[in-house]
Write a protein that holds these residues in place. Structure first.
Motif, PDB file in Angstrom:
ATOM      1  N   PHE A  22     -41.315  46.658 -40.888  1.00 38.84           N
ATOM      2  CA  PHE A  22     -39.972  46.759 -40.230  1.00 38.84           C
ATOM      3  C   PHE A  22     -40.535  47.367 -38.856  1.00 38.84           C
ATOM      4  N   ASP A  23     -39.812  47.134 -37.836  1.00 37.18           N
ATOM      5  CA  ASP A  23     -40.246  47.435 -36.325  1.00 37.18           C
ATOM      6  C   ASP A  23     -39.787  48.957 -36.139  1.00 37.18           C
ATOM      7  N   LEU A  24     -40.975  49.766 -35.695  1.00 37.24           N
ATOM      8  CA  LEU A  24     -40.714  51.113 -35.142  1.00 37.24           C
ATOM      9  C   LEU A  24     -41.014  51.439 -34.013  1.00 37.24           C
ATOM     10  N   PRO A  25     -39.964  51.638 -32.864  1.00 39.96           N
ATOM     11  CA  PRO A  25     -40.359  52.007 -31.706  1.00 39.96           C
ATOM     12  C   PRO A  25     -41.479  53.208 -31.337  1.00 39.96           C
ATOM     13  N   ILE A  26     -42.369  53.170 -30.341  1.00 43.60           N
ATOM     14  CA  ILE A  26     -43.288  54.109 -30.237  1.00 43.60           C
ATOM     15  C   ILE A  26     -42.712  55.441 -30.131  1.00 43.60           C
ATOM     16  N   LYS A  27     -41.418  55.410 -29.601  1.00 43.42           N
ATOM     17  CA  LYS A  27     -40.674  56.849 -29.501  1.00 43.42           C
ATOM     18  C   LYS A  27     -40.294  57.664 -30.516  1.00 43.42           C
ATOM     19  N   ASN A  28     -40.327  56.699 -31.445  1.00 38.07           N
ATOM     20  CA  ASN A  28     -39.898  57.423 -32.806  1.00 38.07           C
ATOM     21  C   ASN A  28     -41.056  58.250 -33.502  1.00 38.07           C
ATOM     22  N   VAL A  45     -30.758  60.528 -48.791  1.00 33.13           N
ATOM     23  CA  VAL A  45     -30.362  58.984 -49.092  1.00 33.13           C
ATOM     24  C   VAL A  45     -29.991  58.765 -50.569  1.00 33.13           C
ATOM     25  N   GLU A  46     -28.638  58.519 -50.516  1.00 34.41           N
ATOM     26  CA  GLU A  46     -28.227  58.181 -52.026  1.00 34.41           C
ATOM     27  C   GLU A  46     -27.192  57.206 -51.884  1.00 34.41           C
ATOM     28  N   HIS A  47     -26.075  57.124 -52.183  1.00 36.08           N
ATOM     29  CA  HIS A  47     -25.121  56.203 -52.192  1.00 36.08           C
ATOM     30  C   HIS A  47     -24.741  56.022 -50.731  1.00 36.08           C
ATOM     31  N   GLN A  48     -24.765  57.213 -50.004  1.00 36.11           N
ATOM     32  CA  GLN A  48     -24.440  57.076 -48.599  1.00 36.11           C
ATOM     33  C   GLN A  48     -25.568  57.888 -47.971  1.00 36.11           C
ATOM     34  N   LEU A  49     -25.482  57.887 -46.545  1.00 37.28           N
ATOM     35  CA  LEU A  49     -26.640  58.415 -45.948  1.00 37.28           C
ATOM     36  C   LEU A  49     -26.033  59.835 -45.126  1.00 37.28           C
ATOM     37  N   ASN A  50     -26.582  60.864 -45.177  1.00 39.11           N
ATOM     38  CA  ASN A  50     -26.469  62.135 -44.617  1.00 39.11           C
ATOM     39  C   ASN A  50     -27.407  62.896 -43.871  1.00 39.11           C
ATOM     40  N   ASP A  51     -26.592  63.128 -42.549  1.00 41.10           N
ATOM     41  CA  ASP A  51     -27.720  63.697 -41.566  1.00 41.10           C
ATOM     42  C   ASP A  51     -27.503  65.161 -41.778  1.00 41.10           C
ATOM     43  N   LEU A  52     -28.828  65.558 -42.031  1.00 44.16           N
ATOM     44  CA  LEU A  52     -28.730  67.053 -42.470  1.00 44.16           C
ATOM     45  C   LEU A  52     -30.084  67.718 -41.802  1.00 44.16           C
ATOM     46  N   ASN A  53     -30.478  69.062 -42.028  1.00 45.25           N
ATOM     47  CA  ASN A  53     -31.647  69.593 -41.651  1.00 45.25           C
ATOM     48  C   ASN A  53     -32.344  70.053 -42.850  1.00 45.25           C
ATOM     49  N   VAL A  54     -33.729  70.162 -42.611  1.00 38.96           N
ATOM     50  CA  VAL A  54     -34.631  70.781 -43.581  1.00 38.96           C
ATOM     51  C   VAL A  54     -33.883  72.044 -44.411  1.00 38.96           C
ATOM     52  N   SER A  55     -33.607  73.020 -43.319  1.00 34.58           N
ATOM     53  CA  SER A  55     -32.896  74.108 -43.559  1.00 34.58           C
ATOM     54  C   SER A  55     -31.573  74.147 -44.570  1.00 34.58           C
ATOM     55  N   ALA A 331     -32.055  50.262 -45.078  1.00 30.92           N
ATOM     56  CA  ALA A 331     -30.883  50.643 -44.346  1.00 30.92           C
ATOM     57  C   ALA A 331     -31.226  52.214 -43.766  1.00 30.92           C
ATOM     58  N   ALA A 332     -31.779  52.965 -44.509  1.00 28.06           N
ATOM     59  CA  ALA A 332     -32.093  54.311 -44.409  1.00 28.06           C
ATOM     60  C   ALA A 332     -32.967  54.267 -43.160  1.00 28.06           C
ATOM     61  N   TYR A 333     -34.102  53.663 -42.978  1.00 35.15           N
ATOM     62  CA  TYR A 333     -34.888  53.687 -41.985  1.00 35.15           C
ATOM     63  C   TYR A 333     -34.419  52.917 -40.730  1.00 35.15           C
ATOM     64  N   ALA A 334     -33.274  52.141 -40.697  1.00 37.42           N
ATOM     65  CA  ALA A 334     -32.865  51.415 -39.620  1.00 37.42           C
ATOM     66  C   ALA A 334     -31.844  52.622 -39.002  1.00 37.42           C
ATOM     67  N   HIS A 335     -31.457  53.346 -39.992  1.00 35.67           N
ATOM     68  CA  HIS A 335     -30.278  54.362 -39.494  1.00 35.67           C
ATOM     69  C   HIS A 335     -31.280  55.550 -38.864  1.00 35.67           C
ATOM     70  N   ALA A 336     -32.254  55.864 -39.450  1.00 42.25           N
ATOM     71  CA  ALA A 336     -33.197  56.789 -38.893  1.00 42.25           C
ATOM     72  C   ALA A 336     -33.788  56.599 -37.390  1.00 42.25           C
ATOM     73  N   ILE A 337     -34.094  55.121 -37.329  1.00 36.31           N
ATOM     74  CA  ILE A 337     -34.768  54.876 -36.080  1.00 36.31           C
ATOM     75  C   ILE A 337     -33.501  54.946 -34.786  1.00 36.31           C
ATOM     76  N   ASP A 338     -32.411  54.489 -35.157  1.00 42.81           N
ATOM     77  CA  ASP A 338     -31.207  54.169 -34.325  1.00 42.81           C
ATOM     78  C   ASP A 338     -30.888  55.945 -33.963  1.00 42.81           C
ATOM     79  N   GLU A 339     -30.977  56.805 -34.667  1.00 43.52           N
ATOM     80  CA  GLU A 339     -30.282  58.284 -34.745  1.00 43.52           C
ATOM     81  C   GLU A 339     -31.873  59.101 -34.047  1.00 43.52           C
ATOM     82  N   GLY A 340     -32.729  58.492 -33.906  1.00 48.74           N
ATOM     83  CA  GLY A 340     -33.833  59.085 -33.123  1.00 48.74           C
ATOM     84  C   GLY A 340     -34.599  60.165 -34.061  1.00 48.74           C
TER      85      GLY A 340
END
Length: 358
Positions: A22-28, A45-55, A331-340
Protein backbone atom coordinates in the motif's frame (compact mmCIF):
# COMPACT_ATOMS: atom_id res chain seq x y z
CA UNK A 1 8.33 -28.41 32.86
CA UNK A 2 9.10 -25.68 30.34
CA UNK A 3 9.40 -27.06 26.84
CA UNK A 4 11.50 -25.45 24.12
CA UNK A 5 9.88 -25.77 20.70
CA UNK A 6 10.23 -24.19 17.30
CA UNK A 7 7.21 -23.40 15.18
CA UNK A 8 6.88 -22.38 11.56
CA UNK A 9 3.31 -21.82 10.37
CA UNK A 10 2.08 -23.43 7.17
CA UNK A 11 2.09 -20.75 4.48
CA UNK A 12 -0.45 -20.08 1.77
CA UNK A 13 1.67 -20.69 -1.31
CA UNK A 14 -0.65 -18.61 -3.53
CA UNK A 15 -0.17 -15.35 -1.64
CA UNK A 16 2.15 -12.79 -3.18
CA UNK A 17 4.01 -10.07 -1.38
CA UNK A 18 2.35 -7.49 -3.64
CA UNK A 19 -0.99 -8.45 -2.07
CA UNK A 20 0.19 -6.66 1.09
CA UNK A 21 1.48 -3.47 -0.49
CA UNK A 22 0.00 0.00 0.00
CA UNK A 23 1.08 3.61 -0.48
CA UNK A 24 1.98 5.53 2.66
CA UNK A 25 2.70 9.28 2.52
CA UNK A 26 5.86 10.28 4.36
CA UNK A 27 3.83 12.79 6.38
CA UNK A 28 2.07 9.89 8.14
CA UNK A 29 5.31 8.45 9.55
CA UNK A 30 5.78 9.46 13.21
CA UNK A 31 9.11 11.07 14.02
CA UNK A 32 8.55 11.08 17.77
CA UNK A 33 5.98 9.54 20.13
CA UNK A 34 2.82 11.14 21.44
CA UNK A 35 3.31 12.77 24.81
CA UNK A 36 2.29 11.91 27.42
CA UNK A 37 2.15 8.14 26.97
CA UNK A 38 -1.42 7.01 26.50
CA UNK A 39 -2.44 10.14 24.58
CA UNK A 40 -2.06 8.58 21.11
CA UNK A 41 -5.01 7.91 18.84
CA UNK A 42 -6.38 4.38 18.46
CA UNK A 43 -8.41 2.93 15.60
CA UNK A 44 -10.78 0.12 16.57
CA UNK A 45 -11.16 -2.37 13.72
CA UNK A 46 -14.19 -4.63 13.85
CA UNK A 47 -17.26 -4.70 11.57
CA UNK A 48 -16.87 -0.94 11.44
CA UNK A 49 -14.05 1.49 12.14
CA UNK A 50 -14.11 3.59 15.31
CA UNK A 51 -11.77 6.52 15.94
CA UNK A 52 -10.72 6.39 19.59
CA UNK A 53 -7.74 7.13 21.85
CA UNK A 54 -5.45 4.76 23.73
CA UNK A 55 -6.91 6.21 26.95
CA UNK A 56 -10.21 4.52 25.98
CA UNK A 57 -8.66 1.08 26.39
CA UNK A 58 -9.87 0.40 29.99
CA UNK A 59 -13.53 0.69 28.95
CA UNK A 60 -12.98 -1.57 25.93
CA UNK A 61 -11.80 -4.44 28.11
CA UNK A 62 -14.08 -6.55 30.28
CA UNK A 63 -13.58 -7.63 33.86
CA UNK A 64 -11.95 -11.05 33.73
CA UNK A 65 -10.07 -10.41 30.48
CA UNK A 66 -6.29 -10.88 30.48
CA UNK A 67 -3.99 -8.32 28.87
CA UNK A 68 -0.58 -9.80 28.00
CA UNK A 69 2.48 -7.54 27.76
CA UNK A 70 6.04 -8.17 26.55
CA UNK A 71 8.54 -7.16 29.25
CA UNK A 72 11.65 -7.33 27.04
CA UNK A 73 14.09 -4.43 27.33
CA UNK A 74 15.89 -2.90 24.34
CA UNK A 75 19.68 -2.99 24.52
CA UNK A 76 21.97 -0.43 22.81
CA UNK A 77 22.51 -2.82 19.91
CA UNK A 78 23.83 -0.43 17.24
CA UNK A 79 27.62 -0.12 17.09
CA UNK A 80 29.87 2.03 14.92
CA UNK A 81 33.41 0.84 14.29
CA UNK A 82 36.14 0.43 11.71
CA UNK A 83 37.81 -2.40 9.84
CA UNK A 84 41.26 -1.33 8.63
CA UNK A 85 40.08 2.27 8.31
CA UNK A 86 36.71 1.51 6.70
CA UNK A 87 33.66 2.64 8.70
CA UNK A 88 31.37 -0.26 9.61
CA UNK A 89 27.96 -0.02 11.28
CA UNK A 90 26.65 -3.11 13.05
CA UNK A 91 23.18 -3.80 14.45
CA UNK A 92 23.03 -6.86 16.70
CA UNK A 93 19.82 -8.83 16.42
CA UNK A 94 20.19 -12.19 18.19
CA UNK A 95 22.44 -13.63 20.86
CA UNK A 96 23.90 -17.08 20.15
CA UNK A 97 25.46 -19.49 22.64
CA UNK A 98 29.17 -18.98 23.19
CA UNK A 99 29.35 -15.19 23.22
CA UNK A 100 28.33 -14.93 19.57
CA UNK A 101 25.86 -12.48 18.05
CA UNK A 102 24.04 -12.50 14.77
CA UNK A 103 24.05 -8.99 13.32
CA UNK A 104 23.38 -6.90 10.25
CA UNK A 105 26.51 -5.09 9.01
CA UNK A 106 26.76 -2.13 6.67
CA UNK A 107 28.56 -2.21 4.28
CA UNK A 108 28.74 -6.00 4.63
CA UNK A 109 30.52 -6.31 1.26
CA UNK A 110 33.60 -4.78 2.88
CA UNK A 111 33.83 -7.61 5.40
CA UNK A 112 35.34 -11.08 5.08
CA UNK A 113 35.43 -14.03 7.43
CA UNK A 114 38.16 -13.46 10.01
CA UNK A 115 38.05 -9.64 9.83
CA UNK A 116 38.13 -7.76 13.12
CA UNK A 117 35.83 -4.75 13.63
CA UNK A 118 37.15 -2.31 16.22
CA UNK A 119 34.55 -0.31 18.16
CA UNK A 120 36.94 0.97 20.85
CA UNK A 121 40.46 0.27 22.04
CA UNK A 122 39.25 -2.58 24.26
CA UNK A 123 36.08 -3.54 22.42
CA UNK A 124 36.12 -5.44 19.12
CA UNK A 125 34.45 -8.31 17.28
CA UNK A 126 35.66 -10.95 14.84
CA UNK A 127 33.58 -11.94 11.80
CA UNK A 128 32.97 -15.69 12.08
CA UNK A 129 30.50 -16.10 9.21
CA UNK A 130 28.85 -14.09 6.44
CA UNK A 131 25.27 -14.75 5.42
CA UNK A 132 22.72 -13.24 3.07
CA UNK A 133 21.28 -9.74 3.22
CA UNK A 134 24.20 -8.25 5.10
CA UNK A 135 23.96 -10.69 8.01
CA UNK A 136 27.15 -11.67 9.85
CA UNK A 137 28.02 -13.79 12.87
CA UNK A 138 30.27 -11.94 15.32
CA UNK A 139 32.39 -13.11 18.23
CA UNK A 140 33.10 -10.65 21.04
CA UNK A 141 35.34 -13.05 22.97
CA UNK A 142 38.49 -11.42 24.28
CA UNK A 143 36.86 -8.01 24.62
CA UNK A 144 36.09 -6.39 27.96
CA UNK A 145 32.84 -7.21 29.77
CA UNK A 146 30.35 -7.26 26.91
CA UNK A 147 27.35 -5.67 28.65
CA UNK A 148 29.44 -2.85 30.09
CA UNK A 149 31.11 -2.17 26.74
CA UNK A 150 27.77 -2.23 24.93
CA UNK A 151 26.28 0.23 27.40
CA UNK A 152 29.24 2.58 26.85
CA UNK A 153 29.64 2.37 23.07
CA UNK A 154 26.28 1.15 21.74
CA UNK A 155 23.25 3.16 20.64
CA UNK A 156 19.54 2.46 20.91
CA UNK A 157 18.74 0.99 17.44
CA UNK A 158 16.06 3.40 16.26
CA UNK A 159 14.40 2.09 13.06
CA UNK A 160 15.65 3.65 9.80
CA UNK A 161 12.29 5.25 8.99
CA UNK A 162 12.65 7.56 12.03
CA UNK A 163 14.95 10.36 10.77
CA UNK A 164 17.97 10.75 13.02
CA UNK A 165 20.96 12.04 11.04
CA UNK A 166 23.40 11.30 13.87
CA UNK A 167 21.69 8.25 15.33
CA UNK A 168 19.50 8.01 18.41
CA UNK A 169 19.01 11.12 20.51
CA UNK A 170 18.90 11.31 24.31
CA UNK A 171 15.08 11.24 24.41
CA UNK A 172 15.02 7.92 22.53
CA UNK A 173 16.62 6.17 25.51
CA UNK A 174 13.35 6.59 27.41
CA UNK A 175 10.86 6.91 24.56
CA UNK A 176 11.95 3.62 22.95
CA UNK A 177 11.41 1.55 26.13
CA UNK A 178 8.15 0.43 27.68
CA UNK A 179 7.57 1.52 31.28
CA UNK A 180 7.57 -2.17 32.32
CA UNK A 181 10.70 -3.26 30.40
CA UNK A 182 12.74 -5.50 32.70
CA UNK A 183 14.51 -8.32 30.80
CA UNK A 184 17.37 -7.14 28.57
CA UNK A 185 17.79 -8.67 25.15
CA UNK A 186 15.65 -6.96 22.50
CA UNK A 187 17.15 -4.93 19.68
CA UNK A 188 13.80 -3.42 18.72
CA UNK A 189 11.02 -2.25 21.02
CA UNK A 190 7.66 -4.05 21.30
CA UNK A 191 6.12 -0.83 20.05
CA UNK A 192 2.49 -1.46 21.02
CA UNK A 193 3.67 -1.30 24.61
CA UNK A 194 5.14 2.18 24.24
CA UNK A 195 1.65 3.65 24.71
CA UNK A 196 1.22 2.36 28.27
CA UNK A 197 1.86 4.63 31.24
CA UNK A 198 1.73 3.46 34.85
CA UNK A 199 -1.53 5.38 35.24
CA UNK A 200 -3.11 3.63 32.25
CA UNK A 201 -2.04 0.24 33.57
CA UNK A 202 -3.61 1.09 36.93
CA UNK A 203 -6.86 2.06 35.18
CA UNK A 204 -6.87 -1.25 33.32
CA UNK A 205 -6.36 -3.20 36.54
CA UNK A 206 -9.11 -1.10 38.11
CA UNK A 207 -11.48 -2.35 35.41
CA UNK A 208 -10.93 -5.92 36.66
CA UNK A 209 -8.52 -6.88 33.90
CA UNK A 210 -5.60 -9.15 34.73
CA UNK A 211 -2.19 -8.12 33.38
CA UNK A 212 0.44 -10.79 32.71
CA UNK A 213 3.99 -10.58 31.36
CA UNK A 214 5.79 -12.73 28.81
CA UNK A 215 9.19 -12.18 27.18
CA UNK A 216 10.07 -12.12 23.50
CA UNK A 217 13.42 -10.56 22.65
CA UNK A 218 12.47 -8.72 19.46
CA UNK A 219 15.01 -8.95 16.64
CA UNK A 220 15.64 -6.39 13.93
CA UNK A 221 14.53 -8.84 11.25
CA UNK A 222 10.93 -8.61 12.50
CA UNK A 223 10.38 -5.24 10.86
CA UNK A 224 12.11 -5.86 7.52
CA UNK A 225 9.99 -5.74 4.35
CA UNK A 226 9.55 -9.05 2.55
CA UNK A 227 11.59 -9.06 -0.67
CA UNK A 228 10.51 -12.43 -2.06
CA UNK A 229 7.76 -12.34 -4.70
CA UNK A 230 5.83 -15.07 -2.91
CA UNK A 231 5.55 -14.98 0.86
CA UNK A 232 6.22 -18.73 1.08
CA UNK A 233 9.81 -17.99 0.00
CA UNK A 234 10.45 -15.54 2.85
CA UNK A 235 12.77 -16.66 5.67
CA UNK A 236 11.83 -15.46 9.14
CA UNK A 237 14.58 -14.69 11.68
CA UNK A 238 14.12 -16.61 14.91
CA UNK A 239 13.68 -14.85 18.25
CA UNK A 240 13.93 -16.10 21.83
CA UNK A 241 10.88 -16.09 24.06
CA UNK A 242 9.59 -17.37 27.39
CA UNK A 243 6.18 -18.00 28.94
CA UNK A 244 6.25 -19.07 32.57
CA UNK A 245 4.03 -21.88 33.91
CA UNK A 246 2.16 -19.29 36.02
CA UNK A 247 1.33 -17.13 33.00
CA UNK A 248 0.29 -20.16 30.92
CA UNK A 249 -2.07 -21.24 33.71
CA UNK A 250 -3.56 -17.74 34.00
CA UNK A 251 -4.22 -17.50 30.26
CA UNK A 252 -5.73 -20.98 30.14
CA UNK A 253 -8.01 -20.04 33.05
CA UNK A 254 -9.11 -16.89 31.23
CA UNK A 255 -10.10 -18.88 28.17
CA UNK A 256 -11.95 -21.49 30.26
CA UNK A 257 -14.16 -18.77 31.78
CA UNK A 258 -15.01 -17.38 28.34
CA UNK A 259 -13.09 -14.14 28.79
CA UNK A 260 -10.72 -12.65 26.23
CA UNK A 261 -6.96 -12.87 25.89
CA UNK A 262 -5.73 -9.51 24.58
CA UNK A 263 -2.20 -9.31 23.18
CA UNK A 264 -0.38 -5.99 23.49
CA UNK A 265 1.60 -6.24 20.27
CA UNK A 266 2.42 -8.69 17.52
CA UNK A 267 5.39 -9.97 19.54
CA UNK A 268 3.06 -11.18 22.29
CA UNK A 269 0.65 -12.68 19.77
CA UNK A 270 3.36 -14.61 17.94
CA UNK A 271 4.79 -16.01 21.16
CA UNK A 272 1.40 -17.11 22.49
CA UNK A 273 0.43 -18.72 19.21
CA UNK A 274 3.81 -20.47 18.96
CA UNK A 275 3.27 -22.07 22.36
CA UNK A 276 -0.37 -23.08 21.82
CA UNK A 277 -1.52 -26.64 21.29
CA UNK A 278 -3.96 -27.33 18.42
CA UNK A 279 -6.90 -27.24 20.84
CA UNK A 280 -5.87 -23.86 22.20
CA UNK A 281 -4.29 -24.87 25.48
CA UNK A 282 -1.21 -22.75 26.18
CA UNK A 283 1.96 -24.50 27.30
CA UNK A 284 4.91 -23.01 29.18
CA UNK A 285 7.57 -22.07 26.66
CA UNK A 286 11.26 -21.34 26.59
CA UNK A 287 13.15 -21.23 23.31
CA UNK A 288 13.28 -19.84 19.80
CA UNK A 289 10.38 -19.25 17.47
CA UNK A 290 10.25 -18.27 13.81
CA UNK A 291 6.47 -18.53 13.46
CA UNK A 292 5.22 -16.78 10.31
CA UNK A 293 1.49 -15.96 10.50
CA UNK A 294 -0.31 -15.18 7.25
CA UNK A 295 -3.96 -15.21 6.05
CA UNK A 296 -5.42 -18.67 6.49
CA UNK A 297 -3.85 -19.20 9.91
CA UNK A 298 -6.35 -20.31 12.60
CA UNK A 299 -5.67 -18.46 15.83
CA UNK A 300 -5.70 -20.58 18.96
CA UNK A 301 -5.26 -18.21 21.91
CA UNK A 302 -5.53 -14.49 21.15
CA UNK A 303 -8.95 -12.82 20.85
CA UNK A 304 -7.95 -9.16 20.40
CA UNK A 305 -4.75 -7.37 19.43
CA UNK A 306 -3.40 -3.94 20.28
CA UNK A 307 -0.82 -2.95 17.67
CA UNK A 308 0.68 0.02 15.84
CA UNK A 309 0.41 0.60 12.08
CA UNK A 310 2.97 -1.43 10.13
CA UNK A 311 5.18 -1.25 7.07
CA UNK A 312 3.75 -2.24 3.68
CA UNK A 313 4.91 -5.67 2.45
CA UNK A 314 6.03 -6.59 5.99
CA UNK A 315 5.42 -9.81 7.91
CA UNK A 316 3.60 -7.73 10.54
CA UNK A 317 1.05 -6.38 8.06
CA UNK A 318 0.59 -9.97 6.88
CA UNK A 319 -0.07 -10.96 10.49
CA UNK A 320 -2.74 -8.31 11.10
CA UNK A 321 -4.31 -9.26 7.76
CA UNK A 322 -4.51 -12.84 9.01
CA UNK A 323 -6.02 -11.67 12.31
CA UNK A 324 -8.69 -9.28 11.05
CA UNK A 325 -8.92 -9.98 7.31
CA UNK A 326 -6.85 -8.58 4.44
CA UNK A 327 -9.60 -6.46 2.87
CA UNK A 328 -10.70 -5.16 6.25
CA UNK A 329 -7.13 -4.16 7.15
CA UNK A 330 -6.56 -2.49 3.77
CA UNK A 331 -9.70 -0.44 4.40
CA UNK A 332 -8.57 0.33 7.94
CA UNK A 333 -5.15 1.50 6.78
CA UNK A 334 -6.67 3.64 4.01
CA UNK A 335 -8.93 5.25 6.62
CA UNK A 336 -5.99 5.79 8.98
CA UNK A 337 -3.95 7.47 6.24
CA UNK A 338 -6.84 9.74 5.23
CA UNK A 339 -7.52 10.69 8.85
CA UNK A 340 -3.89 11.53 9.58
CA UNK A 341 -3.03 8.65 11.91
CA UNK A 342 0.69 8.40 12.65
CA UNK A 343 2.41 5.19 11.52
CA UNK A 344 5.19 2.88 12.73
CA UNK A 345 7.14 2.61 15.98
CA UNK A 346 6.35 6.04 17.43
CA UNK A 347 2.94 6.22 15.81
CA UNK A 348 -0.67 5.70 16.85
CA UNK A 349 -2.34 2.44 17.80
CA UNK A 350 -5.10 0.15 16.62
CA UNK A 351 -7.34 -2.29 18.48
CA UNK A 352 -8.12 -5.31 16.31
CA UNK A 353 -10.88 -7.84 16.87
CA UNK A 354 -10.19 -11.32 15.53
CA UNK A 355 -12.06 -11.97 12.31
CA UNK A 356 -13.42 -15.33 13.50
CA UNK A 357 -13.62 -14.26 17.13
CA UNK A 358 -16.61 -13.58 19.38
Amino acid sequence: MIEAIKVTDTLNADLRTDDFDFDLPIKNIAKEPARPRGSARMLEVEHQLNDLNVSDLPRMLDSGDTLVLNNTRVIPARLRGTRRGIKIEVTLHKSVIGGLWRAFARPARKLSRGDVICFAADFEARVCEKGEGGEVLLSFQGSRDFRMALAEHGEIPIPPYIPRSDGAIEADKEDYQTVYASREGAVAAPTAGLHFSEALLDDIRGAGVKIEMVTLHVGAGTFLPVKADRIAHHRMHSEWGEISPHVADCINATRQTGNRVVAAGTTVLRLLEAAAEPGGRLKPYCGDTDIFITPGYRFRVVDALLTNFHLPRSTLFMLVAAFSGLERMKAAYAHAIDEGYRFYSYGDSSFLHRLDGP
